[in-house]
Design a protein around this motif. Structure first.
Motif, PDB file in Angstrom:
ATOM      1  N   ARG A 199       0.681   9.924  10.063  1.00 46.51           N
ATOM      2  CA  ARG A 199       0.444   8.931   9.007  1.00 46.51           C
ATOM      3  C   ARG A 199       0.716   9.704   7.726  1.00 46.51           C
ATOM      4  O   ARG A 199       0.079  10.744   7.474  1.00 46.51           O
ATOM      5  CB  ARG A 199      -1.017   8.477   9.040  1.00 46.51           C
ATOM      6  CG  ARG A 199      -1.285   7.214   8.216  1.00 46.51           C
ATOM      7  CD  ARG A 199      -1.084   6.030   9.082  1.00 46.51           C
ATOM      8  NE  ARG A 199      -1.307   4.746   8.426  1.00 46.51           N
ATOM      9  CZ  ARG A 199      -0.961   3.599   8.988  1.00 46.51           C
ATOM     10  NH1 ARG A 199      -0.397   3.585  10.179  1.00 46.51           N
ATOM     11  NH2 ARG A 199      -1.180   2.460   8.361  1.00 46.51           N
ATOM     12  N   HIS A 238      -4.584   6.506  -3.558  1.00 48.11           N
ATOM     13  CA  HIS A 238      -3.875   6.790  -2.309  1.00 48.11           C
ATOM     14  C   HIS A 238      -2.756   5.779  -2.068  1.00 48.11           C
ATOM     15  O   HIS A 238      -2.787   4.666  -2.603  1.00 48.11           O
ATOM     16  CB  HIS A 238      -4.862   6.748  -1.116  1.00 48.11           C
ATOM     17  CG  HIS A 238      -5.503   5.410  -0.942  1.00 48.11           C
ATOM     18  ND1 HIS A 238      -6.503   4.936  -1.781  1.00 48.11           N
ATOM     19  CD2 HIS A 238      -5.281   4.402  -0.055  1.00 48.11           C
ATOM     20  CE1 HIS A 238      -6.862   3.723  -1.404  1.00 48.11           C
ATOM     21  NE2 HIS A 238      -6.123   3.360  -0.355  1.00 48.11           N
ATOM     22  N   ASP A 259       0.811  -1.220   0.000  1.00 52.30           N
ATOM     23  CA  ASP A 259       0.000   0.000   0.000  1.00 52.30           C
ATOM     24  C   ASP A 259       0.842   1.267   0.000  1.00 52.30           C
ATOM     25  O   ASP A 259       0.305   2.373   0.069  1.00 52.30           O
ATOM     26  CB  ASP A 259      -0.977  -0.014   1.191  1.00 52.30           C
ATOM     27  CG  ASP A 259      -2.070  -1.061   1.007  1.00 52.30           C
ATOM     28  OD1 ASP A 259      -2.333  -1.441  -0.146  1.00 52.30           O
ATOM     29  OD2 ASP A 259      -2.655  -1.500   2.020  1.00 52.30           O
ATOM     30  N   PHE A 300     -10.720   6.641   9.032  1.00 48.00           N
ATOM     31  CA  PHE A 300      -9.397   6.374   9.587  1.00 48.00           C
ATOM     32  C   PHE A 300      -9.133   7.288  10.783  1.00 48.00           C
ATOM     33  O   PHE A 300      -9.588   8.442  10.794  1.00 48.00           O
ATOM     34  CB  PHE A 300      -8.311   6.699   8.548  1.00 48.00           C
ATOM     35  CG  PHE A 300      -8.332   5.846   7.316  1.00 48.00           C
ATOM     36  CD1 PHE A 300      -7.630   4.646   7.259  1.00 48.00           C
ATOM     37  CD2 PHE A 300      -9.045   6.240   6.183  1.00 48.00           C
ATOM     38  CE1 PHE A 300      -7.623   3.868   6.100  1.00 48.00           C
ATOM     39  CE2 PHE A 300      -9.042   5.472   5.025  1.00 48.00           C
ATOM     40  CZ  PHE A 300      -8.325   4.274   4.990  1.00 48.00           C
TER      41      PHE A 300
HETATM   42  C1  SIN Z   1      -4.595   1.828   2.381  1.00 48.78           C
HETATM   43  O1  SIN Z   1      -5.824   1.852   2.521  1.00 48.78           O
HETATM   44  O2  SIN Z   1      -4.122   1.612   1.285  1.00 48.78           O
HETATM   45  C2  SIN Z   1      -3.674   2.012   3.572  1.00 48.78           C
HETATM   46  C3  SIN Z   1      -4.093   3.121   4.436  1.00 48.78           C
HETATM   47  C4  SIN Z   1      -3.278   3.192   5.698  1.00 48.78           C
HETATM   48  O3  SIN Z   1      -2.982   2.135   6.274  1.00 48.78           O
HETATM   49  O4  SIN Z   1      -2.947   4.307   6.116  1.00 48.78           O
END
Ligand code: SIN
Ligand code: FE
Length: 291
Positions: A165, A251, A133, A155
């Motif tokens: 993050r 993302h 990811d 989130f």
């Molecule tokens: C994702 O949804 O690709 C990862 C998002 C994350 O863990 O911050």
């Protein structure tokens, strides 16, 4: 890209005009951002902020509020297991409450999915490119076709050491689709039925799922695209919460540790403007029904 709210309570009520704005922004591919919406942990719960309790074979720690099952954990006593469940249950209910108050139009029709807890640092995590990811992607799941439904995620960064993050956010969905769709062929005849029969997929992989999954994979595999497409870095600090439709917003999560996430699935007919959904965008480009 970010639409910011001053909300500090998970059960805040929002005026109609704010709800309207939020749904417009979300459907336009923006991120609803709550820099002051914190999820507090009790001193006992802080104990779980460690990668030691995450099963290294699972991608995340997961919880299902419908049957109260927790998985992806290791080295927990029975009482710790229950405590961690209670923490994720609370997060799930808070996230649900936020959506009910901010997006009541969605809340009536959406389905609640998994709650996840991500206590592992992502920057030094090694995985195959498809599971990585840290590469820009739109969400699509190989074994869980969603048949056109939207993926809505809440989130919350709960890092106790001040660590952000760090995400990258790529170009709008229509651009991504126009870039990758022409490279993707039709699925092999009968492959969806076969995948279902062999229980590789949990439900029927529609044409929509096929194209979304192929886009997800090809985006991640394309090094040149990863480096050179239009993108922006986002730093999401501890104590902040954000809502994203991750099937729509390209993302990548570059670094960070200790994140909570709640998934919801939404039928496109619940949208204010379903022409903005990935399903309808792909159908428009390919000129055929996909789900
Ligand atoms: C994702 O949804 O690709 C990862 C998002 C994350 O863990 O911050
Ligand atoms: Fe993702």
């Amino acid at each position: 890209m970010l639409h910011t709210f001053t909300t500090q309570k998970w059960n805040e009520h929002f005026p109609d005009s704010t709800q309207e704005q939020a749904i417009n922004n979300l459907e336009d591919g923006q991120i609803l951002y709550f820099p002051q919406l914190t999820f507090s942990l009790s001193p006992e719960e802080q104990f779980f902020l460690s990668p030691d309790y995450a099963d290294p074979h699972a991608k995340n720690i997961s919880y299902n509020i419908k049957d109260h099952k927790l998985w992806g954990v290791q080295h927990l006593s029975d009482s710790q297991h229950n405590q961690l469940k209670a923490m994720l249950d609370r997060y799930s209910r808070y996230a649900h409450g936020l959506i009910q108050n901010l997006l009541p139009r969605y809340a009536q029709q959406m389905m609640i999915g998994r709650t996840s807890f991500r206590p592992v640092q992502i920057s030094n995590r090694k995985t195959s490119y498809r599971k990585d990811d840290k590469r820009l992607h739109v969400d699509a799941f190989p074994s869980a076709p969603n048949q056109g439904k939207r993926i809505l995620r809440v989130f919350c960064n709960i890092n106790p050491n001040g660590e952000d993050r760090v995400w990258r956010v790529g170009e709008p969905f229509e651009k991504v689709a126009n870039h990758f769709l022409h490279q993707i062929g039709k699925p092999f005849p009968c492959s969806a039925a076969l995948l279902r029969m062999l229980r590789i997929t949990k439900s029927y992989r529609t044409l929509y799922d096929h194209y979304m999954l192929q886009m997800h994979n090809r985006m991640k595999a394309d090094e040149h695209y990863q480096k050179n497409c239009a993108q922006q870095e986002l730093r999401l600090p501890p104590g902040s919460t954000w809502i994203v439709q991750t099937d729509h917003v390209s993302h990548a999560a570059m670094s960070g540790q200790h994140l909570l996430e709640q998934t919801f699935y939404l039928p496109v007919k619940a949208m204010k403007d379903e022409t903005k959904s990935p399903l309808r965008v792909l159908e428009k480009i390919l000129r055929q029904k996909l789900a």
